[in-house]
Each structure stands twice: as structure tokens, then as C-alpha cells.
Design a protein around this motif. Sequence first.
Motif, mmCIF file in Angstrom:
data_model
loop_
_atom_site.group_PDB
_atom_site.id
_atom_site.type_symbol
_atom_site.label_atom_id
_atom_site.label_comp_id
_atom_site.label_asym_id
_atom_site.label_seq_id
_atom_site.Cartn_x
_atom_site.Cartn_y
_atom_site.Cartn_z
ATOM 1 N N TRP A 110 41.728 39.059 37.171
ATOM 2 C CA TRP A 110 42.462 40.223 36.643
ATOM 3 C C TRP A 110 42.251 41.432 37.553
ATOM 4 O O TRP A 110 43.193 42.132 37.921
ATOM 5 C CB TRP A 110 41.986 40.532 35.225
ATOM 6 N N ASP A 111 41.007 41.652 37.936
ATOM 7 C CA ASP A 111 40.643 42.792 38.769
ATOM 8 C C ASP A 111 41.315 42.726 40.146
ATOM 9 O O ASP A 111 41.814 43.731 40.659
ATOM 10 C CB ASP A 111 39.123 42.824 38.923
ATOM 11 N N LYS A 112 41.352 41.540 40.725
ATOM 12 C CA LYS A 112 41.878 41.372 42.077
ATOM 13 C C LYS A 112 43.404 41.378 42.152
ATOM 14 O O LYS A 112 43.967 41.629 43.217
ATOM 15 C CB LYS A 112 41.353 40.066 42.681
ATOM 16 N N THR A 113 44.067 41.090 41.037
ATOM 17 C CA THR A 113 45.529 40.924 41.082
ATOM 18 C C THR A 113 46.287 42.035 40.369
ATOM 19 O O THR A 113 47.494 41.906 40.121
ATOM 20 C CB THR A 113 45.938 39.578 40.462
ATOM 21 N N ARG A 114 45.624 43.127 40.055
ATOM 22 C CA ARG A 114 46.282 44.191 39.286
ATOM 23 C C ARG A 114 47.528 44.738 39.988
ATOM 24 O O ARG A 114 48.504 45.128 39.337
ATOM 25 C CB ARG A 114 45.288 45.330 39.018
ATOM 26 N N LYS A 115 47.529 44.750 41.323
ATOM 27 C CA LYS A 115 48.669 45.280 42.074
ATOM 28 C C LYS A 115 49.490 44.170 42.736
ATOM 29 O O LYS A 115 50.343 44.456 43.587
ATOM 30 C CB LYS A 115 48.173 46.270 43.126
ATOM 31 N N SER A 116 49.226 42.931 42.328
ATOM 32 C CA SER A 116 49.992 41.818 42.914
ATOM 33 C C SER A 116 50.484 40.888 41.805
ATOM 34 O O SER A 116 51.505 41.180 41.177
ATOM 35 C CB SER A 116 49.125 41.066 43.930
ATOM 36 N N ALA A 117 49.783 39.817 41.545
ATOM 37 C CA ALA A 117 50.243 38.852 40.538
ATOM 38 C C ALA A 117 50.087 39.370 39.115
ATOM 39 O O ALA A 117 50.712 38.859 38.191
ATOM 40 C CB ALA A 117 49.486 37.532 40.698
ATOM 41 N N ASP A 118 49.251 40.392 38.922
ATOM 42 C CA ASP A 118 49.029 40.988 37.601
ATOM 43 C C ASP A 118 48.672 39.911 36.569
ATOM 44 O O ASP A 118 49.374 39.714 35.571
ATOM 45 C CB ASP A 118 50.255 41.769 37.163
ATOM 46 N N VAL A 119 47.561 39.241 36.825
ATOM 47 C CA VAL A 119 47.089 38.195 35.913
ATOM 48 C C VAL A 119 46.487 38.839 34.677
ATOM 49 O O VAL A 119 45.662 39.756 34.776
ATOM 50 C CB VAL A 119 46.049 37.296 36.609
ATOM 51 N N ARG A 120 46.914 38.362 33.522
ATOM 52 C CA ARG A 120 46.323 38.782 32.243
ATOM 53 C C ARG A 120 46.207 37.562 31.333
ATOM 54 O O ARG A 120 46.859 36.548 31.553
ATOM 55 C CB ARG A 120 47.189 39.857 31.587
ATOM 56 N N ALA A 121 45.387 37.701 30.320
ATOM 57 C CA ALA A 121 45.159 36.581 29.402
ATOM 58 C C ALA A 121 46.194 36.583 28.287
ATOM 59 O O ALA A 121 46.593 37.642 27.794
ATOM 60 C CB ALA A 121 43.752 36.624 28.826
ATOM 61 N N LEU A 122 46.600 35.389 27.916
ATOM 62 C CA LEU A 122 47.492 35.229 26.771
ATOM 63 C C LEU A 122 46.685 35.072 25.493
ATOM 64 O O LEU A 122 47.125 35.459 24.412
ATOM 65 C CB LEU A 122 48.394 34.005 26.972
ATOM 66 N N ALA A 123 45.473 34.503 25.631
ATOM 67 C CA ALA A 123 44.623 34.253 24.457
ATOM 68 C C ALA A 123 43.212 33.904 24.911
ATOM 69 O O ALA A 123 43.005 33.476 26.048
ATOM 70 C CB ALA A 123 45.185 33.096 23.632
ATOM 71 N N THR A 124 42.258 34.098 24.016
ATOM 72 C CA THR A 124 40.953 33.480 24.207
ATOM 73 C C THR A 124 41.016 32.101 23.567
ATOM 74 O O THR A 124 41.978 31.767 22.859
ATOM 75 C CB THR A 124 39.818 34.304 23.567
ATOM 76 N N LEU A 125 39.998 31.298 23.790
ATOM 77 C CA LEU A 125 39.977 29.957 23.219
ATOM 78 C C LEU A 125 38.824 29.770 22.233
ATOM 79 O O LEU A 125 39.021 29.275 21.140
ATOM 80 C CB LEU A 125 39.900 28.911 24.335
ATOM 81 N N ASN A 126 37.623 30.159 22.654
ATOM 82 C CA ASN A 126 36.533 30.038 21.693
ATOM 83 C C ASN A 126 35.364 30.943 22.035
ATOM 84 O O ASN A 126 35.277 31.523 23.114
ATOM 85 C CB ASN A 126 36.070 28.587 21.558
ATOM 86 N N SER A 127 34.465 31.087 21.060
ATOM 87 C CA SER A 127 33.164 31.716 21.265
ATOM 88 C C SER A 127 32.122 30.634 21.041
ATOM 89 O O SER A 127 32.134 29.966 20.004
ATOM 90 C CB SER A 127 32.948 32.865 20.271
ATOM 91 N N GLN A 128 31.243 30.446 22.024
ATOM 92 C CA GLN A 128 30.211 29.423 21.912
ATOM 93 C C GLN A 128 29.039 29.807 22.810
ATOM 94 O O GLN A 128 29.212 30.486 23.813
ATOM 95 C CB GLN A 128 30.745 28.050 22.334
ATOM 96 N N PRO A 129 27.835 29.399 22.443
ATOM 97 C CA PRO A 129 26.692 29.703 23.299
ATOM 98 C C PRO A 129 26.630 28.768 24.494
ATOM 99 O O PRO A 129 27.014 27.601 24.411
ATOM 100 C CB PRO A 129 25.497 29.465 22.359
ATOM 101 N N ALA A 130 26.179 29.294 25.609
ATOM 102 C CA ALA A 130 25.892 28.482 26.794
ATOM 103 C C ALA A 130 24.383 28.481 26.988
ATOM 104 O O ALA A 130 23.756 29.545 26.941
ATOM 105 C CB ALA A 130 26.590 29.052 28.019
#
Length: 346
Positions: A110-130
Motif C-alpha cells: 500500500w505504501d509503495k503503490t500510493r502514486k502508482s497501482a494504488d493497492v488497497r484492501a477489499l477485506a480482512t480475512l481473520n484475526s489469529q495468534p501467530a
Amino acid sequence: MAKNGTGGMDKSFLGKMLAGGVASVLCLVAGSAMAEVQTVRFARQLGLGYLQLYVAQDLKLVEKHAKEAGLGDVTAAYTPLGSPSAVNDALLSGSAEFAAAGIPPFLILWDKTRKSADVRALATLNSQPAYLNTNKPDVKSLADFTEKDRIAVPTVKLSYQAIILQMAAEKQFGDGNYAKLDNLTVSLSHPEATISLLSGKTEVSASFTSPPFQYQQLESDKIHRVISSYDVLGGPGSFSALWTTAKFRENNPKTAKAVLAAMDEASAFIKENPKQAAEIYIRLDNSKLAPDFIEKIITDPEIQYSTTPQNILKYTDFMARVGTLKNKPATWQELFFPELHDRAGS
């Protein structure tokens, strides 16, 4: 131009012109509905953090919601990849329309493509511990690791686990010491890291992984947990997300909404049918783990399957402060497409 005997336009000719115009408009409308992609490709990482995609693949949920949106027979294709860098590469190279991996690799893109591909998330998937697990009995905290140890993460300095390890290192060793353990990390997929850790015959003495691999490792009495990501974050936080480019969403608005609807339905299915969801995961992943073992993980109260973001800014605050992100979002909504903005995220 056809005229009648009095010099006026022939009514039958005018009627044909009007009919032709209406037909042309109808064709344009139909064409615009069918102009969206007919194949949607997903690149995802491995494990239960991406269970909605396994469920959507098996139950053909994207195809279902695309058809309901008037998009016709859309095909969804899913490619499992061992690292978040490979997932992001697939998206940027045009090999996939959607990418699914941990939150930090999404934030970096997201940070790298703000002025190019403009990547953003459509959704999260889950919360889980690692969990960070080790096969060394004398390692009780991060301070016990030595230069002889190697800690497996999916991708060094980029993956969810690599960033959480930096956050944990700063807590352990003090402000500014977030990279103290970076030189011990090596890039391995979760299955490879699990095999290495359990064998005890490689340089890998610890594995920062995710479900189900961390629980599989802990089945051995030679493995114990050092830390959990929830210890570092101070509680649950979104683990994984699904993202795409602004151009794809703009050119395929109905498809994007169909994908989100499919993820919502998959989330509900997992909650209501954990046994069947476990069976789907085992079958599609060619896993040898027992269905009851996977079902127990899915129903663990620490694990939640939801498309609504949770504690996203805890990641961005740290990553911006240490320079991993050049841009710091003021709200979680800046990271996501508008389809999610009215939800009770954080």
C-alpha cells in the motif's frame, strides 16, 4: 434520406431509426455489464489464515455472487504460494487480480503503490495468534537466542511474523532495538519451517508461523512456545487480508463487490460449519492432519474469521515509526476500499 410524397420523412424509416437506436443502447448496456473480467485469479499464502479462500474455492462462492450480480459465468482460480513476496509479485505482474497474505506485507505494498497501482484492501480475512516456537529447551524468551540460532519466517523483514518479531524485540531490548534479531531470521514457507523445526537436524531452531502449523509443531514434546503475536499486540488483531489495485476495482466494480460478498459468506459458513470447513481445508491443502485437529483450531476462541479490520493501526504506528512505512494512515479506512468503510473496524 427516405421521404414520402409530400417531402416529409417516411414514418417507417423513422421507426427503423428509432428501433435501431434503442437496440444500440441496449447492446451498450449489456456490453457494459459483460465488460468486467470473466476470470478472477487469487494468489494466497498457506494456512488457516486464508480459510475463506479455501471455502470460496470449494463452494464456488465467487462464481455464485458474480452470477447474482449479472456478470454471467465467471471463473475463479486460486494459486497457493509460500511467501508474501511471491503473492505481491503475482498481483503486480498481472498474474493475479487479488492477493492474500498477512497485514504487514499488504501495508508495505500500500505504501509503495500510493502514486502508482494504488493497492488497497477489499477485506480482512481473520484475526489469529501467530506463535514463535522453538526446539531449544533453554530458550524461554527472546533474550535467550544466540548467534547460532536461526528463526524461520515466511519472508525476512516483510512477512507478518517478521514485523511482529521486530515489535517484540523492541519490547524485549528497548526502544530502537527492533532489528536486534533480524540477522537470525531466514525465509522459509510454513511447511518447510515445520519440517525443519521438528527434525532438529537443520540450523532452524525456531519457527514464527501460524495455524495450523504452530499447533502441529506443539504436538511434539520437544517444541515449546516462546511468544504469541497477541502478547505483542496486547490482544487480537487482524492477521490476514485480501487486496487488489484501484484500477481493477474501478474497471470491475461488480466483480469486487461479488468477491467481498463471497468472503462474507465464507466467513459465516466457517462459523456455522467448522467441521465441514476443516474438511475443505484438508482436502484442498492435501493435508495429512486429522479433521478433528483442524476443527479444534477453527473453533478456538482466539481465532475469528471476519472481513472487518481489527486493530490495524497498531501495525501502521510501529511500521511508520521505524521507517518501514513512509506514509502513516490517519484512519484504517485509508487502507481499504469504500465497500468496507461503513463497518465497525479499527
